[in-house]
Structures are given as structure tokens and as C-alpha cells.
Scaffold this motif. Sequence first.
Motif, PDB file in Angstrom:
ATOM      1  N   LEU A 377       4.317 -19.446  -3.830  1.00 56.58           N
ATOM      2  CA  LEU A 377       3.665 -18.312  -3.184  1.00 56.58           C
ATOM      3  C   LEU A 377       3.902 -17.057  -4.018  1.00 56.58           C
ATOM      4  O   LEU A 377       4.866 -16.982  -4.788  1.00 56.58           O
ATOM      5  CB  LEU A 377       4.207 -18.099  -1.774  1.00 56.58           C
ATOM      6  CG  LEU A 377       4.058 -19.251  -0.779  1.00 56.58           C
ATOM      7  CD1 LEU A 377       4.593 -18.842   0.583  1.00 56.58           C
ATOM      8  CD2 LEU A 377       2.616 -19.707  -0.665  1.00 56.58           C
ATOM      9  N   GLN A 378       3.007 -16.073  -3.828  1.00 55.42           N
ATOM     10  CA  GLN A 378       3.123 -14.841  -4.586  1.00 55.42           C
ATOM     11  C   GLN A 378       2.908 -13.632  -3.663  1.00 55.42           C
ATOM     12  O   GLN A 378       2.057 -13.688  -2.761  1.00 55.42           O
ATOM     13  CB  GLN A 378       2.080 -14.791  -5.716  1.00 55.42           C
ATOM     14  CG  GLN A 378       2.117 -15.983  -6.663  1.00 55.42           C
ATOM     15  CD  GLN A 378       1.286 -17.166  -6.162  1.00 55.42           C
ATOM     16  OE1 GLN A 378       0.217 -16.978  -5.577  1.00 55.42           O
ATOM     17  NE2 GLN A 378       1.795 -18.381  -6.359  1.00 55.42           N
ATOM     18  N   TRP A 379       3.676 -12.601  -3.897  1.00 52.35           N
ATOM     19  CA  TRP A 379       3.489 -11.340  -3.187  1.00 52.35           C
ATOM     20  C   TRP A 379       2.598 -10.418  -4.011  1.00 52.35           C
ATOM     21  O   TRP A 379       2.826 -10.234  -5.209  1.00 52.35           O
ATOM     22  CB  TRP A 379       4.827 -10.638  -2.946  1.00 52.35           C
ATOM     23  CG  TRP A 379       5.679 -11.226  -1.863  1.00 52.35           C
ATOM     24  CD1 TRP A 379       6.832 -11.936  -2.015  1.00 52.35           C
ATOM     25  CD2 TRP A 379       5.454 -11.119  -0.459  1.00 52.35           C
ATOM     26  NE1 TRP A 379       7.337 -12.290  -0.792  1.00 52.35           N
ATOM     27  CE2 TRP A 379       6.512 -11.810   0.186  1.00 52.35           C
ATOM     28  CE3 TRP A 379       4.460 -10.528   0.325  1.00 52.35           C
ATOM     29  CZ2 TRP A 379       6.610 -11.900   1.563  1.00 52.35           C
ATOM     30  CZ3 TRP A 379       4.547 -10.630   1.705  1.00 52.35           C
ATOM     31  CH2 TRP A 379       5.611 -11.311   2.319  1.00 52.35           C
ATOM     32  N   VAL A 380       1.607  -9.820  -3.369  1.00 48.80           N
ATOM     33  CA  VAL A 380       0.807  -8.749  -3.969  1.00 48.80           C
ATOM     34  C   VAL A 380       1.200  -7.466  -3.248  1.00 48.80           C
ATOM     35  O   VAL A 380       1.011  -7.349  -2.032  1.00 48.80           O
ATOM     36  CB  VAL A 380      -0.705  -9.007  -3.808  1.00 48.80           C
ATOM     37  CG1 VAL A 380      -1.507  -7.835  -4.379  1.00 48.80           C
ATOM     38  CG2 VAL A 380      -1.097 -10.311  -4.499  1.00 48.80           C
ATOM     39  N   THR A 381       1.765  -6.515  -3.993  1.00 55.30           N
ATOM     40  CA  THR A 381       2.300  -5.297  -3.395  1.00 55.30           C
ATOM     41  C   THR A 381       1.727  -4.071  -4.087  1.00 55.30           C
ATOM     42  O   THR A 381       1.743  -3.982  -5.322  1.00 55.30           O
ATOM     43  CB  THR A 381       3.835  -5.264  -3.504  1.00 55.30           C
ATOM     44  OG1 THR A 381       4.384  -6.479  -2.992  1.00 55.30           O
ATOM     45  CG2 THR A 381       4.411  -4.089  -2.702  1.00 55.30           C
ATOM     46  N   ILE A 382       1.226  -3.137  -3.301  1.00 55.99           N
ATOM     47  CA  ILE A 382       0.745  -1.864  -3.827  1.00 55.99           C
ATOM     48  C   ILE A 382       1.872  -0.848  -3.682  1.00 55.99           C
ATOM     49  O   ILE A 382       2.383  -0.638  -2.575  1.00 55.99           O
ATOM     50  CB  ILE A 382      -0.515  -1.402  -3.085  1.00 55.99           C
ATOM     51  CG1 ILE A 382      -1.609  -2.472  -3.210  1.00 55.99           C
ATOM     52  CG2 ILE A 382      -1.003  -0.063  -3.629  1.00 55.99           C
ATOM     53  CD1 ILE A 382      -2.769  -2.263  -2.270  1.00 55.99           C
ATOM     54  N   VAL A 383       2.266  -0.253  -4.790  1.00 53.12           N
ATOM     55  CA  VAL A 383       3.437   0.625  -4.838  1.00 53.12           C
ATOM     56  C   VAL A 383       3.017   2.004  -5.324  1.00 53.12           C
ATOM     57  O   VAL A 383       2.350   2.129  -6.361  1.00 53.12           O
ATOM     58  CB  VAL A 383       4.528   0.044  -5.771  1.00 53.12           C
ATOM     59  CG1 VAL A 383       5.768   0.930  -5.756  1.00 53.12           C
ATOM     60  CG2 VAL A 383       4.879  -1.382  -5.359  1.00 53.12           C
ATOM     61  N   THR A 384       3.411   3.035  -4.604  1.00 58.41           N
ATOM     62  CA  THR A 384       3.065   4.399  -5.014  1.00 58.41           C
ATOM     63  C   THR A 384       4.091   4.940  -6.009  1.00 58.41           C
ATOM     64  O   THR A 384       5.245   4.512  -6.039  1.00 58.41           O
ATOM     65  CB  THR A 384       2.995   5.339  -3.804  1.00 58.41           C
ATOM     66  OG1 THR A 384       4.273   5.388  -3.169  1.00 58.41           O
ATOM     67  CG2 THR A 384       1.956   4.856  -2.805  1.00 58.41           C
ATOM     68  N   ALA A 385       3.659   5.908  -6.804  1.00 61.65           N
ATOM     69  CA  ALA A 385       4.540   6.512  -7.800  1.00 61.65           C
ATOM     70  C   ALA A 385       5.545   7.448  -7.126  1.00 61.65           C
ATOM     71  O   ALA A 385       5.235   8.072  -6.105  1.00 61.65           O
ATOM     72  CB  ALA A 385       3.714   7.291  -8.824  1.00 61.65           C
ATOM     73  N   PRO A 386       6.753   7.564  -7.690  1.00 58.26           N
ATOM     74  CA  PRO A 386       7.774   8.414  -7.077  1.00 58.26           C
ATOM     75  C   PRO A 386       7.541   9.897  -7.329  1.00 58.26           C
ATOM     76  O   PRO A 386       6.962  10.292  -8.342  1.00 58.26           O
ATOM     77  CB  PRO A 386       9.067   7.937  -7.750  1.00 58.26           C
ATOM     78  CG  PRO A 386       8.628   7.410  -9.083  1.00 58.26           C
ATOM     79  CD  PRO A 386       7.266   6.819  -8.856  1.00 58.26           C
ATOM     80  N   ALA A 387       7.995  10.696  -6.375  1.00 58.71           N
ATOM     81  CA  ALA A 387       8.106  12.163  -6.526  1.00 58.71           C
ATOM     82  C   ALA A 387       6.766  12.874  -6.684  1.00 58.71           C
ATOM     83  O   ALA A 387       6.725  14.009  -7.174  1.00 58.71           O
ATOM     84  CB  ALA A 387       9.023  12.505  -7.702  1.00 58.71           C
TER      85      ALA A 387
END
Length: 401
Positions: A377-387
Amino acid sequence: MSRGLGVLRGVVILVGGAVALWVSIGVTLNLTIARLQPAPSASWWPVGVTAKVTRGRELLTTAAQQPVTDIDPVRASLRDAALREPVNTQALGTLAALDELRNNTRRARALFRASETVSRRNVLTQFWLIEDAVARGDVAEAIKHYNRAMLVSSEARMTLLPVLAQASSDPAIRKELLPLLAKRPLWWKDYLQQLGTSGADPTAMALALAATRTDIRNPDERGLAQAILRRMVALKDGRGALRAANRLERVPGSTRSIREGDFETADGLVPFAWWMRDEDSIRAFRDTVPDGGMGLRIETSSGASGGVAQQLIGLAAGRYIMQGRAGDVSTDQTARPTINVTCETGKPLSRFSLPSAGPNGRSFRFAFDVPATDCALQWVTIVTAPAVDTNMWLDNLTATR
């Protein structure tokens, strides 16, 4: 005795003995004044059953803590009263419990069965019959009395469901339990809830979902299914959870790509559908996008950052292209959200930084490889940039060979 039967028998062991359990779960009759004052009631109505049942139950309570020596006179008095009211299931059940206390199991069994013949609503009787069936190795009989006890008593469910959920890991228990679940007894949702909370066997969980024909169009039932799927994933059976999710959604095969990548609907099953973060300073939500349809809007403020949307998929080994469309993405590369693809085990497969884009959006694509081992299985994750503050959108996300 099988391990499953041993667990079923734990319904008694849990509280240190059958008598203690019967009393502790509140299976006594909701009696009138005789329940509170048996001695005066007996003097007012010496032939009455109520006071004598109460006196018998008091003796059982005492016996749970220390030996008693006055069983015979109490039993004789209750027997006389029961003969006057032979259809009083509480009298028969209490009389049977006193015989069990005197180690006369054969007579106790006969009286408990007579008590059940009069009424199946006597939970004391059902508990004893469960223990008796387990002691004799009769799984079908034990499950039958589990069902009857839980049909008539919410207190019984609180005690029995955790035990039944644990015991269902035994195939012999499941053989009798699953046909019963298929009939959707009154307690079937409570049972699924128990599995989603503390279930320990992913196979039993998947079979329970199938047996109950859980309808994910119903919000309550979808919630139960999602809890069980998350529990299966937590127990390291993501592949089994994926197959169960496919069956529930009527998706063929044993693989699964991105679902609802157009963000038009929210009918999927988390974690195999989008989980979206929803906090004051960081959130993802469905919203209209410039082409007039729905897309995913991502907003952050006050320096908040991190994973904002996530979905579990199950691609077969091979090379894939992920593509989609994004808008309102910063020209500053360090301020752009990323799409991360990782194995369920945590092994990274890709980290793609979205390209800069204006309000009307632009297309993007990137490649990644799914290995043949340790990555079912695989996770697809949308991650925002810090600061940095973010206000962008994403749409038409797909992953294909």
C-alpha cells in the motif's frame, strides 16, 4: 477446549466467578418494595415470591465474597414459592443459581432451562447457559445464548461484546457467529463498533463487514466500516483492509488507485478516500475551481504547515505517472506545497514540489516507482510549505501506469 471457547468462558472469569458476574451486571429483576425490604415483605405476604427471590439474590451476592452456610433454608423457601408461581422465571433462575452454589450442576441446568422456557429475557439464566455451553464445548449453544442475552439487555452487551470480539479470531466461533450476524440482530452495529475500537483479528473484521452487508450509503454504517478499515490498517493488514474497501464500494480487483481525485464527491471510505485536515490555521476542503467544477482548496495561516490531505492507495509494483492541475501556487519554490508518495511502511517513493501557477491553474505530472516488495500500500499526502501562508487549489489528480 479451543482457544476461542476459552475466551468465551472469559465472560465469567473477567469478574471472578459466575455469581459475581451475574450480580455485577445488574441482571436482577426490577422488584417492588420487596427488593429493598425482603424481610418485612415476607412477613406481610409469606407466600409471595418477590421477597424470596430477593433474599436468594442477596445470598448469591454474599457468596461472591465469603462462604455461606444457610443456603438450604433459603433454597427451600424459594422452592415453595416457585411451586406456587411456576411461571416466574426469576424464581426459577435464582433457585438454579442456588443449586449451582451447592455444586449441583445437573439440577441447576434443569432449572435454568426451565427458567428460559418461561422467558428468554432472564439475563441471569442466559449467562449461566453460556457458561454451561462453553464448559461442554458446545459453541453453537454458547453463541445462541450470547445472542439472546444481548437482544434483551444493553448491560449484557457491554459485558459480552468485548469477549465476543476477541473470541471471533477462532474459526470455530466465526462458523456459528457469521450466519447470525447475517441476520443483522439488534446488536450487530454495537458489535461492529466494538471491532473498530478493540478488534484484534483483521480476518474476523473483514468477514463481519461482509456478513452484515454493511451499506456505505448509510452514514452510520459507513462510519462503522471506516473505523474497522482504520483498525485493520493499524493492525498491519492494509491489504486485507483494501480488499474489504473494494468489496464495500464494489470495486473489482485487489488493487486501488486514487479515488475521488476530481474532488467532486465525498462518498469514499477513509483511509482509502481523502482525509482532510480542518483546523483554524490549516485546512483542506472541497471548493469550486476556475473551470467551474469542484476541486481541493488548501489554506494555511500563522505559519501553520504539514500534511493537509491524505489517502491510502494500493498500486501493484511498477512505474506510475501522477498528474493533475494546480492553481494559485507561489513562484517561490520554498513556499510551494508538495505531493509525497510513500510506502505504508514509511519508505519514501517520491516528493514532488508543485509548479508555480496562476489563478487559472496549470497541469503537472511526475513519475514514481512502486517496488515489488514491502510496499503493498502507498500513502499519497499533500504537504504545505513551512512558515508561509497558502491559498491554492488542486484538481484532477490521478495515478496511472
